[in-house]
Design an enzyme around this catalytic site. Structure first.
Site, mmCIF file in Angstrom:
data_model
loop_
_atom_site.group_PDB
_atom_site.id
_atom_site.type_symbol
_atom_site.label_atom_id
_atom_site.label_comp_id
_atom_site.label_asym_id
_atom_site.label_seq_id
_atom_site.Cartn_x
_atom_site.Cartn_y
_atom_site.Cartn_z
ATOM 1 C CE LYS A 1 -1.626 2.656 2.961
ATOM 2 N NZ LYS A 1 -1.517 4.039 1.905
ATOM 3 N N GLY B 1 7.155 4.942 8.504
ATOM 4 C CA GLY B 1 5.597 6.117 8.316
ATOM 5 C C GLY B 1 5.828 6.757 9.459
ATOM 6 C CB SER B 2 4.300 9.124 11.216
ATOM 7 O OG SER B 2 3.122 8.129 11.242
ATOM 8 N N GLY C 1 2.734 4.157 13.705
ATOM 9 C CA GLY C 1 3.150 2.655 14.123
ATOM 10 C C GLY C 1 2.198 1.863 14.873
ATOM 11 C CD GLU D 1 12.945 3.923 8.344
ATOM 12 O OE1 GLU D 1 12.715 4.364 9.886
ATOM 13 O OE2 GLU D 1 12.919 4.350 7.377
ATOM 14 C CB CYS E 1 12.711 8.264 8.618
ATOM 15 S SG CYS E 1 14.208 7.628 7.803
ATOM 16 C CD GLU F 1 10.385 12.382 11.460
ATOM 17 O OE1 GLU F 1 9.228 11.524 12.053
ATOM 18 O OE2 GLU F 1 11.164 12.230 11.285
#
Ligand code: ADP
Length: 496
Positions: A188, A241-242, A246, A264, A299, A398
């Site tokens: 996806k 992703g974020s 997660g 990750e 990231c 972030e």
């Protein structure tokens, strides 16, 4: 190619908009589509199938069927390898189109799409194809009347959910090892950047990856992503992703079938510059590149620059002198070194961090504003804050944009303390000519990667992933195969 040539070619691109499910290009079952926009100028590129739970279910069923009948995992390793090599060749054949799609979809400069993203994606597919028949099982030390061997078997159906900052590159970090290990996949892509993943699905079919083995299902996170992560017949969610998403994925896994999850996530990576660094010019190059590459949407961006107090002002001057080289331009212009932020929302978010940093007392030394607004796109100039404290929001959250925070430290202990004073632990770096210090500090830094006298010294051969709230599980290297496989111990008892 010139800007005009890129524009001409972009205008004639056939942009993919259909899902790839069970070997066929299909619309969403609901018939719904969503407008896929480009941050370059805010216009709509094409309509893309808006897949939802029914489409995810169809894709998972197709993946499961392909796994169960062994049409991929059961192929001789050399045949699998040949098909994956063919996929890499087809990606090279369509290299220019893939590069243009990536740049249009998420705004990165075309030179990076060509020089980094697509090239790295091809390399990932090829590297795991090469590895495919070189990873062996083990034979255990057992008593004489028993032979125990340990094999690695594919997990089954892998759900890969990927972000928009390096769309094809991240997809191939997952698809490469997952395919090599014999799994079937439902991929996806992020709703902001579905094009190259869809094209990858089409190329995989052309290369001979059997129907159902690599399904690509575009759609939104809350609907398609959630349906995939809650599906009872998915064995693993491999995610980049974020942290926010997660966390949800772990909940979904817990509330469904206890599928494995690998995460990750983000970072607030420190780059530490000691006064005894051998070459402060190189360190300054790395400080600027480390935060401004890919508009800071990385990231492992070097978003906290920790500089020894005795050289701080002089070093910041060097960084400021280099930051101008990352002023955004038209992403399709081959001369541009920075492009647009992925969406208007992302741009606003980045600018809100600029406001907060100023309110909290950091000193704005450069940038801080939207530029190229007349284009209709979402561009922010390279931004540097000096006198940042590690307690400031800018040092803790972030930003995912071209915003650097400079923090002074007085000695090695303080540098390590500040570097580790974060919930994240993806990457860190240090610059010193003192070899003992280099080793000592690298062992004290809590992060999945440490770069000494260089930033982002990345290679497919070295595992990538984080400590603490930067996640767990590794992409890249042979270690990536671990998460796409399960260990099985088989023991044979016989008469001696
Ligand atoms: P970013 O904040 O960088 O956009 P996200 O973590 O939101 O990153 O998105 C990364 C990927 O996760 C995208 O493919 C997105 O669609 C997907 N996603 C977002 N929300 C969810 C969710 N609730 N469940 C599953 N996937 C999600």
């Amino acid at each position: 190619m010139t800007l005009q040539q890129n524009l001409d070619r972009a205008a004639t691109l056939a942009l993919p908009g259909l899902a790839v499910i069970d070997g066929k290009l299909v619309p969403a079952q609901s018939g719904k589509t969503f407008p896929n926009t480009t941050p370059r100028d805010g216009t709509v590129l094409n309509q893309v199938a808006e897949c939802g739970p029914a489409d995810i279910d169809a894709a998972v069923k197709a993946a499961r069927a392909s796994f169960e009948d062994g049409r991929w995992r059961g192929k001789p390793p050399r045949e699998k390898k040949k098909i994956m090599f063919r996929l890499a060749e087809l990606m090279e054949r369509d290299f220019e189109d893939l590069a243009l799609m990536e740049t249009l979809d998420m705004g990165k400069p075309i030179r990076d799409s060509r020089g980094f993203d697509i090239a790295s994606a091809v390399n990932s597919i090829r590297w795991y194809a090469e590895a495919l028949d070189k990873v062996y099982g083990e034979v255990a030390t057992t008593p004489a009347e028993r032979l125990s061997f340990i094999v690695r078997e594919p997990l089954g159906v892998v759900g890969a959910i990927i972000p928009w900052n390096f769309p094809l590159h991240m997809a191939c970090w997952k698809v490469g090892p997952a395919l090599a290990a014999g799994n079937s996949i439902v991929l996806k892509p992020a709703e902001q950047s579905p094009l190259t993943a869809l094209k990858l699905g089409e190329l995989a079919l052309e290369a001979g990856v059997p129907p159902g083995v690599l399904n690509v299902v575009p759609g939104f996170g809350e609907s398609a992503g959630q349906a995939l992560a809650r599906h009872m017949d998915v064995d693993l969610i491999a995610f980049t992703g974020s942290g926010e998403v997660g966390r949800k994925l772990m909940v979904y896994a817990g509330e469904s079938n206890l599928k494995r999850v690998s995460l990750e996530l983000g970072g607030k990576s420190p780059q530490i510059v000691f006064a005894d660094a051998e070459n402060l010019d190189e360190a300054a190059d790395a400080a600027a590149w480390g935060i401004f590459f890919n508009q800071g949407e990385v990231c492992n961006a070097a978003s906290r620059l920790l500089v020894e107090a005795s050289i701080k002002d002089a070093f910041v001057e060097k960084v400021l002198a280099r930051a101008g080289a990352y002023m955004p331009g038209d992403p399709l212009d081959p001369a541009s070194t920075a492009g647009a932020l992925v969406t208007e929302g992302q741009m606003k978010r980045v600018l809100s961090y600029v406001d907060v940093a100023q309110k909290e007392g950091a000193k704005l030394s450069l940038g801080g504003k939207r530029v190229r607004a007349e284009s209709g796109g979402y561009y922010v100039e390279p931004t540097v804050f000096d006198n940042v404290l590690n307690t400031h929001t800018l040092a803790r959250e972030e930003v995912f944009g071209p915003v650097l925070g400079v923090i002074a430290f007085k000695d090695e202990d303080e540098a390590v303390r500040i570097a580790n004073d974060t919930v994240y632990g993806l990457a860190s770096g240090l610059w010193t000519a003192n070899i003992s210090r280099a080793h000592r500090v690298s062992r004290k830094l809590r992060s999945g990667l440490v770069w000494i006298n260089g930033w982002d010294a990345c290679d497919i051969t070295v595992p990538f992933g984080g400590a603490k709230q930067s996640g767990f599980g590794r992409d890249r290297s042979l270690h990536a195969l671990e998460k796409y496989t399960e260990l099985k111990g088989i023991s044979v008892t016989y008469k001696v």
